[in-house]
Design a protein around this motif. Sequence first.
Motif, PDB file in Angstrom:
ATOM      1  N   GLN A 231       0.689  -1.029   0.086  1.00 60.10           N
ATOM      2  CA  GLN A 231       0.117   0.125   0.063  1.00 60.10           C
ATOM      3  C   GLN A 231       0.691   1.373  -0.083  1.00 60.10           C
TER       4      GLN A 231
ATOM      5  N   SER B 265       1.313   4.143  -6.708  1.00 59.48           N
ATOM      6  CA  SER B 265       0.700   3.363  -8.006  1.00 59.48           C
ATOM      7  C   SER B 265       1.420   3.515  -9.027  1.00 59.48           C
TER       8      SER B 265
ATOM      9  N   ALA C 241      -2.038  -4.854 -10.326  1.00 63.88           N
ATOM     10  CA  ALA C 241      -1.487  -3.645  -9.538  1.00 63.88           C
ATOM     11  C   ALA C 241      -2.937  -3.254  -8.728  1.00 63.88           C
ATOM     12  N   LEU C 242      -4.040  -3.084  -9.410  1.00 62.47           N
ATOM     13  CA  LEU C 242      -5.124  -2.703  -8.727  1.00 62.47           C
ATOM     14  C   LEU C 242      -5.469  -3.800  -7.433  1.00 62.47           C
TER      15      LEU C 242
ATOM     16  N   TYR D 113      -3.289  -3.577  -4.705  1.00 64.80           N
ATOM     17  CA  TYR D 113      -3.413  -2.020  -3.715  1.00 64.80           C
ATOM     18  C   TYR D 113      -4.876  -2.311  -3.158  1.00 64.80           C
TER      19      TYR D 113
ATOM     20  N   ASN E 271     -10.070   0.960  -5.836  1.00 64.82           N
ATOM     21  CA  ASN E 271      -9.689   0.712  -7.143  1.00 64.82           C
ATOM     22  C   ASN E 271     -10.374   1.485  -8.164  1.00 64.82           C
TER      23      ASN E 271
ATOM     24  N   THR F 280      -8.182   4.523  -8.510  1.00 63.48           N
ATOM     25  CA  THR F 280      -6.531   4.314  -8.756  1.00 63.48           C
ATOM     26  C   THR F 280      -6.514   3.766 -10.536  1.00 63.48           C
TER      27      THR F 280
END
Length: 512
Positions: free
Chosen positions: A360, A364, A387-388, A391, A449, A452
Amino acid sequence: MKWLRCQFLCRGSRSLPWDASSFPYRIAVVATLALCGAAVIDAQPVVIGSKKFTESYVLGEIAKRSLSDAGIPTEHRQGMGGTIILWEALRGGQIDLYPEYTGTIAQEILKRTDQLTFEQIASELGKVGVGMTEPLGFNNTYALVMLRNRAQELGLRTISDLRNHPELKFGLTHEFLDRQDGWRPLTQHYQLNPQSVIGIDHALGYGALANGSVDVKDAYSTDAKISEYDLVVLEDNQKFFPQYKAVFLYRLGLNDKAVALLHGLEGKIDEAKMIRLNAEAERTKNYTRAASLYFEPNAASTTTYGETFPHKLARWTGRHLELAGFSLLLSVLVGIPLGIWASRGGAVGHVILGFAGVVQTIPSLALLALLVPLPFFGISVRTAITALFLYGLLPIVRNTATGLQDIPRALRESAIALGLSPSARLWQIHLPMASRSILGGIKTSAVINVGTATLAALIGAGGLGEPILSGLNLNDHATILQGAIPAAVLALLVQSLFDLLDRVLIPKGLRL
């Protein structure tokens, strides 16, 4: 294929090893339905990439129109970033072609500092499975530019003249700062030593020049904004910059018809025409319309080109939901079991929470950049989803662990006294009791999500980040808002949906 996977998952959910009224079953069903609602992927078209500046967008649209008019399905992934991202995407097969420049190929891709002939460049590219067209007809070299009145005030005409003015503020694109033919070798060549150098987006740099935030920026010689902002190009009096002749790079496996059409563009665009197309793109905020002037030079200004806004909005939103939905599904399916494990404490629990916390903290953009070079990922939708997913883990893992740890000891002991097995205690008592906390974590992950996912456009994965990137390139707030407002509305709708799901997923006695 996605539809078949969806059918399998939807049918498979009927045989899950827990009762249909249990909280875990409901979570799984909701997550599976989110997956089943994702858009269906069409047959793969020829994928065209472009860099994040106006001319590359326009050239990508010219290639798209050339192929589409010949009946070849195409997709243009606009504004995918800089040279290395596009090059790796081409080599990895995520895109089939993109516009590039000979100087950039020699310096940045082939890492050569000597002067290469066009034939030598083509030969080196062929060794790695990449073809190159002949030049399209114009040279778009790098240049340093200033406001004309500022340059005249200081008597600046050449790059060498900058040596006498170290107080000037430089605003340079991040790629130019790191290029082999960019800022560092330029300063050595000209012996420059400015006191203030900052990295700034290419399009935003022009605004910074106009308002006096910076005095000098890097530009491309065919930029329409040079005349629009009344800038002067400082003469490269020591001939530092090489020739940057525009070409198309393509995979050698691309079909012969598409390759022939690309070669048909050779020598057809001179510098004056390219400047005109760039100016049209920035005036109308429409790259497709600007590209159409290559094919129809006398087209009426009222003619509509490209997709309508509702169609584009539907496409952006559909892809955005796909990215956010798939990543959330993975976060739920992985995060809840990890949270259950972490709730037991000990070294393993600390490692799980520590890993989720560290992920976290990674910015990003950095996370995307770290995944791109890895096998299997590259410049693709799966990279953005991964990646999401990473995250979105922390809120789910932490809330699941916290919710389970907060169950009163008396309740735990009562469940043991009833003779329930550890598995039965988990599914029938512990998870339902922790459901409010778990759902809160899923809700937080979903909102994260959605927000981002706009960054996925940086690697050509699409979504509502597309108009945001395009608007940044054009320095056009209206275009930025075309993506920013729907993304914000979507986040609010997702939050509202989860508020409604509270009544379905949380046992009555635990609802607020």
